[in-house]
Design a protein around this motif. Structure first.
Motif, PDB file in Angstrom:
ATOM      1  N   THR A 200       1.963   8.928 -10.153  1.00 46.03           N
ATOM      2  CA  THR A 200       0.540   7.965 -10.214  1.00 46.03           C
ATOM      3  C   THR A 200       0.042   6.834  -9.063  1.00 46.03           C
ATOM      4  O   THR A 200      -0.992   6.539  -8.979  1.00 46.03           O
ATOM      5  CB  THR A 200       0.448   6.906 -11.407  1.00 46.03           C
ATOM      6  N   GLY A 201       1.283   6.643  -8.237  1.00 46.11           N
ATOM      7  CA  GLY A 201       1.226   5.590  -7.431  1.00 46.11           C
ATOM      8  C   GLY A 201       1.162   4.277  -7.899  1.00 46.11           C
ATOM      9  O   GLY A 201       1.272   4.269  -9.040  1.00 46.11           O
ATOM     10  N   GLU A 202       0.704   3.302  -7.370  1.00 46.64           N
ATOM     11  CA  GLU A 202       0.933   2.016  -7.536  1.00 46.64           C
ATOM     12  C   GLU A 202      -0.209   1.287  -8.390  1.00 46.64           C
ATOM     13  O   GLU A 202      -0.370   0.141  -8.644  1.00 46.64           O
ATOM     14  CB  GLU A 202       1.309   1.137  -6.502  1.00 46.64           C
ATOM     15  N   GLY A 203      -1.026   2.243  -9.049  1.00 39.25           N
ATOM     16  CA  GLY A 203      -2.284   1.589  -9.588  1.00 39.25           C
ATOM     17  C   GLY A 203      -2.481   1.714 -10.825  1.00 39.25           C
ATOM     18  O   GLY A 203      -3.499   1.720 -11.599  1.00 39.25           O
ATOM     19  N   VAL A 218       5.541   7.871 -13.114  1.00 35.21           N
ATOM     20  CA  VAL A 218       4.699   6.573 -13.172  1.00 35.21           C
ATOM     21  C   VAL A 218       5.517   5.675 -12.134  1.00 35.21           C
ATOM     22  O   VAL A 218       6.478   5.639 -12.199  1.00 35.21           O
ATOM     23  CB  VAL A 218       4.552   5.945 -14.294  1.00 35.21           C
ATOM     24  N   GLN A 219       4.906   4.670 -11.299  1.00 32.49           N
ATOM     25  CA  GLN A 219       5.251   4.073 -10.203  1.00 32.49           C
ATOM     26  C   GLN A 219       4.997   2.699 -10.664  1.00 32.49           C
ATOM     27  O   GLN A 219       4.139   2.151 -11.472  1.00 32.49           O
ATOM     28  CB  GLN A 219       4.617   4.275  -8.998  1.00 32.49           C
ATOM     29  N   VAL A 220       6.249   1.664 -10.282  1.00 31.12           N
ATOM     30  CA  VAL A 220       6.271   0.546 -10.401  1.00 31.12           C
ATOM     31  C   VAL A 220       6.315  -0.067  -8.797  1.00 31.12           C
ATOM     32  O   VAL A 220       7.526  -0.021  -8.437  1.00 31.12           O
ATOM     33  CB  VAL A 220       7.427  -0.063 -11.232  1.00 31.12           C
ATOM     34  N   ALA A 221       5.524  -0.764  -8.454  1.00 30.97           N
ATOM     35  CA  ALA A 221       5.520  -1.482  -7.180  1.00 30.97           C
ATOM     36  C   ALA A 221       5.607  -2.677  -7.238  1.00 30.97           C
ATOM     37  O   ALA A 221       5.547  -3.497  -8.239  1.00 30.97           O
ATOM     38  CB  ALA A 221       4.134  -0.887  -6.367  1.00 30.97           C
ATOM     39  N   LYS A 241       8.951   1.590  -6.236  1.00 29.73           N
ATOM     40  CA  LYS A 241       8.410   1.632  -4.980  1.00 29.73           C
ATOM     41  C   LYS A 241       8.727   0.430  -4.121  1.00 29.73           C
ATOM     42  O   LYS A 241       8.431  -0.653  -4.501  1.00 29.73           O
ATOM     43  CB  LYS A 241       7.030   1.847  -4.611  1.00 29.73           C
ATOM     44  N   ILE A 242      10.112   0.563  -3.327  1.00 28.28           N
ATOM     45  CA  ILE A 242      10.490  -0.296  -2.244  1.00 28.28           C
ATOM     46  C   ILE A 242       9.519  -0.355  -0.885  1.00 28.28           C
ATOM     47  O   ILE A 242       9.134  -1.274  -0.454  1.00 28.28           O
ATOM     48  CB  ILE A 242      11.766  -0.324  -2.108  1.00 28.28           C
ATOM     49  N   GLY A 243       9.411   0.881  -0.429  1.00 24.25           N
ATOM     50  CA  GLY A 243       8.645   1.205   0.742  1.00 24.25           C
ATOM     51  C   GLY A 243       8.174   2.328   0.920  1.00 24.25           C
ATOM     52  O   GLY A 243       8.332   3.257   0.194  1.00 24.25           O
ATOM     53  N   GLN A 244       7.281   2.773   1.857  1.00 20.81           N
ATOM     54  CA  GLN A 244       6.585   4.011   2.182  1.00 20.81           C
ATOM     55  C   GLN A 244       6.549   4.442   3.688  1.00 20.81           C
ATOM     56  O   GLN A 244       6.550   3.282   4.471  1.00 20.81           O
ATOM     57  CB  GLN A 244       5.301   4.037   1.668  1.00 20.81           C
ATOM     58  N   GLY A 245       6.780   5.405   4.141  1.00 20.78           N
ATOM     59  CA  GLY A 245       6.719   5.737   5.436  1.00 20.78           C
ATOM     60  C   GLY A 245       5.684   5.531   6.272  1.00 20.78           C
ATOM     61  O   GLY A 245       6.095   5.012   7.689  1.00 20.78           O
ATOM     62  N   ALA A 246       4.447   5.387   6.159  1.00 20.95           N
ATOM     63  CA  ALA A 246       3.310   4.738   6.843  1.00 20.95           C
ATOM     64  C   ALA A 246       3.407   3.283   7.350  1.00 20.95           C
ATOM     65  O   ALA A 246       2.822   2.853   8.202  1.00 20.95           O
ATOM     66  CB  ALA A 246       2.002   5.056   6.345  1.00 20.95           C
ATOM     67  N   VAL A 309      14.038   5.481  -6.963  1.00 18.74           N
ATOM     68  CA  VAL A 309      13.765   4.574  -6.036  1.00 18.74           C
ATOM     69  C   VAL A 309      13.326   4.845  -4.797  1.00 18.74           C
ATOM     70  O   VAL A 309      13.927   5.770  -4.011  1.00 18.74           O
ATOM     71  CB  VAL A 309      15.027   3.550  -5.571  1.00 18.74           C
ATOM     72  N   LYS A 310      12.174   4.668  -4.442  1.00 16.02           N
ATOM     73  CA  LYS A 310      11.548   5.137  -3.003  1.00 16.02           C
ATOM     74  C   LYS A 310      11.573   4.035  -1.849  1.00 16.02           C
ATOM     75  O   LYS A 310      11.324   2.972  -2.140  1.00 16.02           O
ATOM     76  CB  LYS A 310      10.105   5.428  -3.379  1.00 16.02           C
TER      77      LYS A 310
END
Length: 501
Positions: A200-203, A218-221, A241-246, A309-310
């Motif tokens: 879902t991403g963080e939305g 489902v993501q929890v940011a 979600k802790i971080g993302q590559g971009a 954990v991302k």
């Protein structure tokens, strides 16, 4: 008037012998680049508004258009490239941070392209996937260290919650708001038909998509947008979600112009307000803090769902992964520096982080050396472009891969890198109703299914060529890889031999 130091990067080259002034290009361009001049009875183009999305080229009925590089150049200077000069002009004009979309386009090494796959010949015969069974299914989650049996010798199922996938691919996190409703629907429907998962991403998760829960992560940011008990229990797994590559080390930002209607309700924030995810989770400052959140989420879902954990791929990623593996998380997702995004500061996107190939190899090795590799599964993302990249990732130690940019390309994205403007001509990274409807989810999800089915067939062919009949048998099998054009240090980190050895 002020001087405009910037010359258009692209030009719409129009063949007036073919142009029938149907004005399709004018109707289709969300940036207003094309215009009909009544007095001259012809179409003209304001090249400064062209983002090279190819919408006009694709829909021109007479093929009268093509987009070309402008050819305008500065005096040659190896140190001060034209791109660097243009960026300074932009910042001198605006005083703002440069924003960019999608992944890192710079000329850094792509290690996947320098890794070759081994194949069987005489002594270890290959397998024909058309005539012999080939297994592409994978399971993600923590694995027990020993087998338990009852008094009758039967195996006791002591597996923690697992994710079952028909192939080692999932659609990566892209939030509702950063991409359109129709794009999300395409991803959800494709995941359901393929037997894989989408994120879902963080939305948050739109109420219409709860029915795809068996194929949803489902993501929890850090912003906790759209997070509530029903949301947490709606999917098959929860991703922190802790971080993302971009954009390693920084937070997220969805402009208030995109926070409208259903997006506002789904994210549980007022319309028109910016959705800002802070860089850190303000309740996580150590592995112990992370462990507390992991088990809070497990408690909230009755310990029925694995927790992911991302993190972004950074220089000490293996050490970080080691801590995460001890935190109670079931899956680690690592995102390399070529990972895409809707918007990121250009300097961060192009200069922070490391390639996913090196991050994956070093993490897999570290977890094996510490004897905790079975504590977690590893999922990697960050410019997975083909089935060959998947095979190489698995051989380097991944259980599964995330794809996002590849999925968007299947939906029609042309990598024009204007996602942050919200005026996606292909109906993907936009919330403008007349643009959103340009993406037909009935067609979009079929294109995703076609792409994944093609990749699955190629995966089977490559496995068969190696004499392997199961994707699980390839995991961490670096003997099936060889390097070409790599130095000794790179080969050592990747854990592979040079071609010919």
């Amino acid at each position: 008037m002020a001087i405009n130091y910037l010359y258009p990067e692209y030009e719409a080259a129009r063949n007036y012998d073919r142009c029938i002034t149907c004005r399709a290009c004018e109707r289709q361009c969300a940036n207003g680049a094309h215009e009909y001049v009544d007095e001259a009875d012809k179409m003209v183009c304001d090249d400064s508004k062209c983002v090279n999305c190819h919408r006009c080229v694709s829909l021109c009925p007479t093929r009268a258009l093509k987009i070309v590089k402008s050819g305008n150049t500065y005096k040659e200077n190896t140190n001060w490239s034209g791109k660097t000069i243009d960026e300074i002009y932009r910042q001198a004009e605006s005083g703002g941070v440069l924003l960019s979309s999608m992944g890192n386009p710079e000329n850094y090494p792509v290690y996947f392209d320098k890794i070759l796959i081994n194949a069987s010949q005489v002594t270890n015969p290959s397998i024909d996937p058309l005539r012999e069974p080939m297994e592409t299914k994978v399971s993600l989650g923590s694995r027990p260290h020993n087998i338990q049996r009852d008094e009758n010798g039967r195996i006791i199922n002591n597996l923690p919650p697992q994710l079952s996938l028909s192939m080692p691919v999932m659609f990566s996190a892209m939030s509702y708001g950063s991409i359109s409703y129709n794009a999300h629907e395409s991803l959800a429907r494709a995941a359901e038909e393929l037997g894989i998962l989408y994120n879902t991403g963080e939305g948050g998760l739109h109420e219409d998509f709860y029915k795809y829960g068996k194929n949803t992560i489902v993501q929890v940011a850090s912003g906790r947008f759209g997070v509530h008990p029903e949301y947490l229990n709606s999917g098959m797994a929860i991703e922190i979600k802790i971080g993302q590559g971009a954009k390693p080390g920084i937070g997220g930002h969805l402009p208030g112009t995109k926070i409208v209607g259903d997006i506002s309700r789904t994210r549980m924030i007022p319309e028109g307000s910016d959705a800002i995810s802070p860089a850190p989770h303000h309740d996580i400052y150590s592995i112990e803090d992370l462990r507390q959140l992991v088990f809070s989420l497990k408690e909230a879902t009755d310990y029925k769902k694995p927790v992911i954990v991302k993190i972004a791929a950074v220089h000490n990623v293996a050490v970080i992964a080691s801590g995460i593996a001890r935190s109670g998380a079931d899956i680690i997702a690592i995102d390399g520096f070529r990972g895409g995004t809707g918007a990121a500061p250009t300097r961060i996107r192009d200069n922070v982080g490391i390639p996913i190939e090196l991050a994956l190899a070093s993490t897999d090795r570290r977890l094996r050396e510490e004897g905790i590799r079975d504590n977690v599964s590893i999922v990697v993302g960050g410019s997975i472009r083909s089935s060959a990249d998947i095979i190489k990732s698995v051989a380097l130690g991944a259980d599964c891969v995330y794809i996002a940019t590849g999925a968007l390309l299947a939906l029609g994205c042309h990598l024009c890198r204007s996602c942050h403007s919200g005026r996606c001509n292909w109906g993907i990274a936009t919330q403008i109703p007349e643009l959103v409807k340009r993406l037909n989810p009935d067609m979009g999800y079929k294109r995703l299914v076609n792409l994944m089915n093609a990749w699955r067939h190629e995966i089977k062919e490559m496995l068969g060529g190696m004499g392997i009949n199961s994707i699980e048998s390839l995991k961490g099998n670096r003997l099936m890889l060889r390097g070409a054009g790599l130095n000794e240090k790179e080969l050592k980190i990747l854990g592979i031999k040079y071609a010919g050895e």
